[in-house]
Design a protein around this motif. Structure first.
Motif, short mmCIF file in Angstrom:
data_model
loop_
_atom_site.label_atom_id
_atom_site.label_comp_id
_atom_site.label_asym_id
_atom_site.label_seq_id
_atom_site.Cartn_x
_atom_site.Cartn_y
_atom_site.Cartn_z
N ILE A 1 21.58 -18.36 44.74
CA ILE A 1 22.96 -17.77 44.07
C ILE A 1 22.65 -16.35 43.64
O ILE A 1 21.52 -15.91 43.72
CB ILE A 1 23.59 -18.62 43.10
N THR A 2 23.42 -15.29 43.17
CA THR A 2 23.05 -14.22 42.68
C THR A 2 23.12 -14.35 41.22
O THR A 2 24.09 -15.31 40.59
CB THR A 2 24.05 -13.23 43.04
N LEU A 3 22.36 -13.56 40.47
CA LEU A 3 22.26 -13.76 38.84
C LEU A 3 22.84 -12.27 38.63
O LEU A 3 21.87 -11.23 38.70
CB LEU A 3 20.90 -14.18 38.55
N ASP A 4 23.58 -12.23 37.80
CA ASP A 4 24.20 -10.77 37.32
C ASP A 4 24.74 -10.79 35.70
O ASP A 4 26.02 -10.94 35.63
CB ASP A 4 25.34 -10.46 38.38
N TYR A 5 23.89 -10.76 35.21
CA TYR A 5 24.25 -10.48 33.48
C TYR A 5 25.30 -9.86 33.22
O TYR A 5 25.36 -8.61 33.50
CB TYR A 5 22.96 -10.45 32.66
N GLY A 6 26.35 -10.33 32.50
CA GLY A 6 27.61 -9.43 32.02
C GLY A 6 28.34 -8.93 33.33
O GLY A 6 29.18 -8.03 33.09
N GLN B 1 24.83 -21.03 37.46
CA GLN B 1 23.77 -20.78 36.58
C GLN B 1 22.39 -21.10 37.16
O GLN B 1 22.27 -21.84 38.15
CB GLN B 1 24.21 -21.44 35.13
N ILE B 2 21.43 -20.48 36.73
CA ILE B 2 20.17 -20.91 36.92
C ILE B 2 19.54 -21.67 35.58
O ILE B 2 19.56 -21.23 34.59
CB ILE B 2 19.10 -19.90 37.07
N TYR B 3 19.16 -23.07 35.72
CA TYR B 3 18.95 -23.83 34.75
C TYR B 3 17.49 -23.64 34.17
O TYR B 3 16.63 -23.38 35.27
CB TYR B 3 19.22 -25.23 35.17
N VAL B 4 17.31 -23.35 32.99
CA VAL B 4 16.00 -22.93 32.29
C VAL B 4 15.63 -24.04 31.24
O VAL B 4 14.48 -23.78 30.72
CB VAL B 4 16.00 -21.54 32.14
#
Ligand code: CMC
Length: 426
Positions: free
Chosen positions: A41-46, A416-419
């Protein structure tokens, strides 16, 4: 329109995605199938780089300070039209002709009075309840009183949506004015069909049983301009809230109530109240512009220079330019010498030549000077964000409607990316 492709290489394997271009040459990589193709997936905060939709409502070029509704520059609309015509333009995609304007006014007048039972709600709020809390609760309550017109169903006739839109635009004004009257312990003033939208609002706010409100064209004009400048701003936080909540197929009123809640935040529409409180404190405690700027730059506090900075504008906010001019004009016409205006101008001057603000392209936004106009009109600072909501409403409705009519309309559900911890047992 698909022009060319973007290539991703993941673990040595190539994947191609179409490049999409908008009518103003804005470009996007359409990654709709990325996860199924690649497992990523892409991760793009805000959501700094994420487009959630295509839209034909508002065009915003933050680098060059351009803002257009349905293709019309906002400065031109503010100069030549009244707020209700701009509301029609946003919701229906065209400037109304005479007969459309008449029909729109008829609908707004017909639906201006809230259900009598809702009037009683106002009496149950505590004395100092913030009007934004009342506004959001009242708007969601409209779905209880007018359920037959509010279901989020694409097969509903267009006419029903027009009524729901007109009802919301007209009633939000009534609810806003009633919440103010309640807060000062005065009887409610009902809307009058003979008055235009902004005149009606000012009359409901400021008429009392003993002193009728004197309508001044300069004030009505200033209010029209302010509402127009706030009327839409593409995929901002509150509009995204409206679209996101609406994507679960909830009704228009509930979706807009979510937008009102998002708007309330001090980083968004709530900033207009924060600006005045900041200026009042500077005046009361003799705090200098330099001290405020140092505090805003400091990493030890969450304080920000309210009314400055914007996610999208990296030059002067075009709305702030118009508002600054209206502010000078209104104060002159009303012969008001507001010491906060001087403080605000000094603060702006100091910020604009500070390295920190220059490096980050931080300029005054729509909230910096609007509060000084509202003060001159007599609107208390707790109501400033309510005025922002009145202005933004046509945009919320237009965006909700556009999403509903979009055949690719899906429930919005980011990943989301689960951490957190890996599988473990009690
Ligand atoms: N005062 C001090 N520093 C600021 C400000 C400000 N008003 N705005 C941004 N910065 C700094 C921020 O600290 C960050 O610095 P660094 O790169 O060293 O970490 C940098 O500028 C970028 O800021 P950001 O918070 O990452 O930018 P954003 O796009 O996420 O936030 C904003 C945009 C509007 C929330 C922010 O500029 C802000 O908090 N402004 C003050 C509140 C305000 O006036 N809001 C109304 C916005 S206009 C009405 C509306 O449409 O909502």
């Amino acid at each position: 329109m698909e022009k060319s492709k973007a290539k991703f290489i993941i673990d040595g394997k190539e994947f191609e995605y179409p490049l999409i271009e908008g009518t103003e040459n804005e470009r996007a990589i359409d990654i709709s199938t990325l996860r199924s193709d690649t497992g990523c997936i892409t991760l793009d905060y805000g959501y700094m780089n994420t487009g959630a939709c295509t839209s034909a409502i508002t065009y915003l070029d933050g680098e060059n300070g351009v803002l257009r509704y349905r293709g019309y520059p906002v400065e031109e609309l503010a100069e030549k039209l009244e707020f209700v015509s701009v509301a029609y333009l946003l919701v229906n995609g065209k400037i109304p002709n005479n007969s459309e304007r008449k029909e729109w006014s008829r609908l707004l007048n017909k639906h201006s009075i809230i259900h009598e039972d809702m009037r009683h709600f106002f009496y149950r709020y505590p004395e100092h309840a913030h009007p934004m809390a009342i506004l959001s609760a009242m708007v969601v309550s409209l779905s209880a009183f007018y359920p037959e017109l509010s279901q989020h169903r694409p097969e509903e006739p267009e006419e029903q949506l027009d009524i729901a839109a007109a009802r919301l635009i007209s009633m939000l004004r009534t609810i806003a004015a009633f919440s103010y009257k309640k807060s000062i312990g005065e009887p409610f003033v009902y809307p009058q069909h003979s008055l235009k939208y902004c005149e009606n609002f000012l009359n409901m706010m400021f008429s009392s049983p003993v002193i009728p409100y004197e309508i001044k064209p300069e004030i009505t004009k200033a209010l029209n301009v302010l509402l127009i400048l706030h009327a839409d701003h593409e995929q901002n936080c509150s509009t995204s809230a409206v679209r996101l909540v609406g994507s679960a197929r909830v009704n228009l009123y509930a979706s807009v109530a979510a937008g009102i809640c998002a708007l309330w935040g001090p980083l968004h529409g709530g900033a207009n109240q924060m600006v005045i409180e900041m200026l009042e404190e500077m005046r009361a405690k003799g705090i200098s512009a330099k001290e405020v700027i140092e505090k805003a730059k400091s990493r030890d506090t969450a304080f920000r220079l309210y009314g400055f900075g914007h996610r999208v504008y990296k030059s002067y906010d075009p709305r702030a330019k118009v508002i600054k001019k209206v502010c000078d004009d209104v104060l002159k016409v009303l012969n008001i010498n507001d010491p906060l205006l001087e403080i605000a101008k000094k603060l702006e001057e100091a910020a604009l030549c500070d390295e920190f603000f220059i490096e980050r392209n931080l300029y005054p936004n729509v909230d910096f000077y609007s509060g000084i106009i509202y003060r001159a009109i007599g609107i208390p600072k707790e109501m400033f964000t309510v005025l922002f909501a009145l202005g933004r409403l046509p945009g919320w409705i237009a965006q909700w409607k556009e999403a509903r009519e979009d055949c690719s309309f899906k429930i919005q559900r980011p990943r989301q990316i689960y951490v957190g911890p890996q599988n473990r047992h009690v």
